[in-house]
Design an enzyme around this catalytic site. Sequence first.
Site: not given
Length: 449
Positions: A101, A174, A327, A402
């Site tokens: 991504g 972001s 994350d 993850r």
Amino acid sequence: MSDHSSSPTPLAAMRSSGLKGSIAMPGDKSISHRALMFGAMALGETVVSGLLEGEDVLATGRAMTQLGAKIEKRGEHWHINGVGVGGFLEPDAPLDFGNAGTGVRLAMGLVGTYDFVSRYTGDASLCSRPMGRVLNPLKSIGVEVLEHNDGKLPIALRGPSMPVPITYHTPVASAQVKSCIMLAGLIIPGITTVIEDVFTRDHTEKMLTGFGANVQVKTAANGQRTIEVEGLPDLRGQEVQVPGDPSSAAFPMVAALIVPGSDVTIENVLMNPTRTGLLITLQEMGADIEVLNERVSGGEDIADIRVKYSDLKGVTVPAERAASMIDEYPVLAVAAAFAEGATHMPGIDELRVKESDRLSAVADGLKANGVECIEGEDFLTVEGGSGKVAGGGRVKTHLDHRIAMCFLVMGMASQKDVSIDDSNMIATSFPTFTPEMTRLGAQFTRLNS
């Protein structure tokens, strides 16, 4: 290198005795992507050491070669001969970013403003993720979206013959959106400006400056940051040393905290203040974490981290911390499952647009292993078991590396084994996860599909 189209490889983690020893982290994924991209558009040779050789980063490298850069590995180093700002060639095939991504969103800024057609695609997981957040600012620059699938990949872009610099106030916190616009601004004459209300990862600002770009950052009293990028800079090849990835370090860190008797040192970890949210949160929960051998390399703070088994207590994580640890929430949820009391994590709706809907995937995985939790639209509350988690569940990973790793970590300390439906995609970010954790004392068993 694993292949997402190959047969799934289910894996189970079983209860371990104390994890002991030291572990070196793979290179930081964010910095690895940028090292390849910035080297590709700089003049002269860039030499990168410590590059993360996971699938995501290698996909970015392949895309840069399609655009005219020369990239090869010699010994332990990667050598990139770039084409100069504005020098990319029109690719003769779609740029395939696999599961990356970061790679695709940054590349749309890097390449999308060129006055030629560029196409972007990826694997099934990446093609299900929304790209509107980068397409919207690119459209205001003058980029034409020729093809898209309801705002998702595959996407085709054509840049304008006369791109114009913009001032863009990011609607979400972001680093990918911010970096996309900054990279687009590199081939636009004049000053491109990005305004962010929340301080997000600043690797793009730091590394572009190191390559010779004129990047000005101003921070207002209320914390709002204004980043200005001057177009058409003279970027020059650099030596880049990639530090260890703190998002990968999160897994052995939490494993050491929840497996009784553990004492693990994680070496060469990036300590950029925009990436230390998990470490701070775990310390607030009572984690025995010692930061050792602090140093600076390539403008980035690096240290070794010693982690020992700890009795953790539930906390409320400030919503404004989400940008510095987005994350790491899945593995924080695992730590919270072993804590005493509830851990509340607000402001994490960004998790819904990651490799999977991570918020939902984490909640489902917790429930499958006997952990009580409440999943809201933008929050997760986990009821801790004061050191005890039943385990015994099989977790759907949704092709998300993850999710896979965090529930394998859970299995190292739960009463019964925890299994995941596929482990192949772990190679996207932490190719050595299984052997390295095994060396510390973890136990894994391959299962039949």
